[in-house]
Design a protein around this motif. Sequence first.
Motif, PDB file in Angstrom:
ATOM      1  N   ASP A 163       0.819  -1.218   0.000  1.00  0.00           N
ATOM      2  CA  ASP A 163       0.000   0.000   0.000  1.00  0.00           C
ATOM      3  C   ASP A 163       0.850   1.265   0.000  1.00  0.00           C
ATOM      4  O   ASP A 163       0.587   2.218  -0.742  1.00  0.00           O
ATOM      5  CB  ASP A 163      -0.899   0.034   1.238  1.00  0.00           C
ATOM      6  N   LYS A 203       1.759   4.843  -2.935  1.00  0.00           N
ATOM      7  CA  LYS A 203       1.360   6.169  -2.448  1.00  0.00           C
ATOM      8  C   LYS A 203       2.573   7.090  -2.339  1.00  0.00           C
ATOM      9  O   LYS A 203       2.492   8.279  -2.678  1.00  0.00           O
ATOM     10  CB  LYS A 203       0.662   6.038  -1.090  1.00  0.00           C
ATOM     11  N   ASN A 213       3.518   8.186  -5.800  1.00  0.00           N
ATOM     12  CA  ASN A 213       2.613   9.240  -6.293  1.00  0.00           C
ATOM     13  C   ASN A 213       3.003  10.601  -5.738  1.00  0.00           C
ATOM     14  O   ASN A 213       3.073  11.592  -6.464  1.00  0.00           O
ATOM     15  CB  ASN A 213       1.170   8.923  -5.898  1.00  0.00           C
ATOM     16  N   GLY A 255      -3.325   8.543   1.772  1.00  0.00           N
ATOM     17  CA  GLY A 255      -3.871   8.593   0.418  1.00  0.00           C
ATOM     18  C   GLY A 255      -4.648   9.855   0.135  1.00  0.00           C
ATOM     19  O   GLY A 255      -5.188  10.031  -0.964  1.00  0.00           O
TER      20      GLY A 255
END
Length: 348
Positions: free
Chosen positions: A168, A172, A175, A345
Amino acid sequence: MRSRIIILRVSLVALTVLTFVIRNVAADEFYKGKTVRFIVGYAPGGGYDTYTRAVARHISRHIPGNPATVVENMDGAGSLLAANYMFNKVNADGLTVGNFNSGMVTQQALGAKGIRFDALRFGWVGSPGKGWPTCMVMGFTGLKTLDDVMKSGDKLRFGGTRAGASSDDLPKLMNALMGTNLRVISGYKGTGPIRVALQSREINALCSGWESMRVTARSMLDANGDDKLIPFVFHGRVEDPEVKDLPQYTKVIKGEENLSAFKAWVNQYEFQRPLMVPPNTPKDKLLALRAGLQKTLTDPEFLAEARKSKLVIENVTGEDVERSVNEILSLSPSVKKKLAVILSGKKN
């Protein structure tokens, strides 16, 4: 005067040896005829399960009294279920050893919801190695390199477990720190189910520890064409020809603030798949387990099995883990804030 000093030194050595003997006799009496239970925070078939079972097969020889061992899987919430269980439910008797994602310690530092433990209070036994986080993409996407991924828009769907796991967190972080536009599909119970989802094309990419994937995803890494799993970015210094020439996160992340955030996050890989006992476990039991693990990780028979299975072993002591945990829980407020926003996120 000199003779008194010599006598004192000899007495101290004798006392140390006597203490060691007494401790081992006590541990022998305690563990003989008993079973040590290992709780793995992920589903069967993944790296946590594989490494823990390898240790459990050999550690009995190195614990006084030679107890039996059994491994149980308690998957859920990216191993948070097992972490909370070890802290709140397990008897502190030295007979239950937990193994959950070291990223949960980072989650504690960031004040994440659902954390019902204090990592400083666990009795850290040690770890069978460090981690090398990497991201991989399936051949059917037509992508092969980091540059391909950077230009792919929102095409890629990464399988994940939950915040705190590299599956996960890494997409992130990419990004936020590298400008990608990757999507994370969370909720899988471990890398085993994620590999199945990759093969069925439910998702098309994954971030995980290379030290695990080089073993558990071997058939996918060796496949050809659409079925091949292709690593494209990496963290760590290794001579493994499959990854040693890949772009390094620390080289492609731009900006000192971004780089500091990544380095703070990646510190958890200094103790991958750590073993621990619950708070208030008697010191002699913790020391017996620590010594047993260290002897196991240098045992020629264990190392021969590890080499055959392509497991990467490095003896990370309980004291080493304690130091890393303290460092993670001492992150500066600014770094904590930045990482908390990224890993949630949410947009800043």
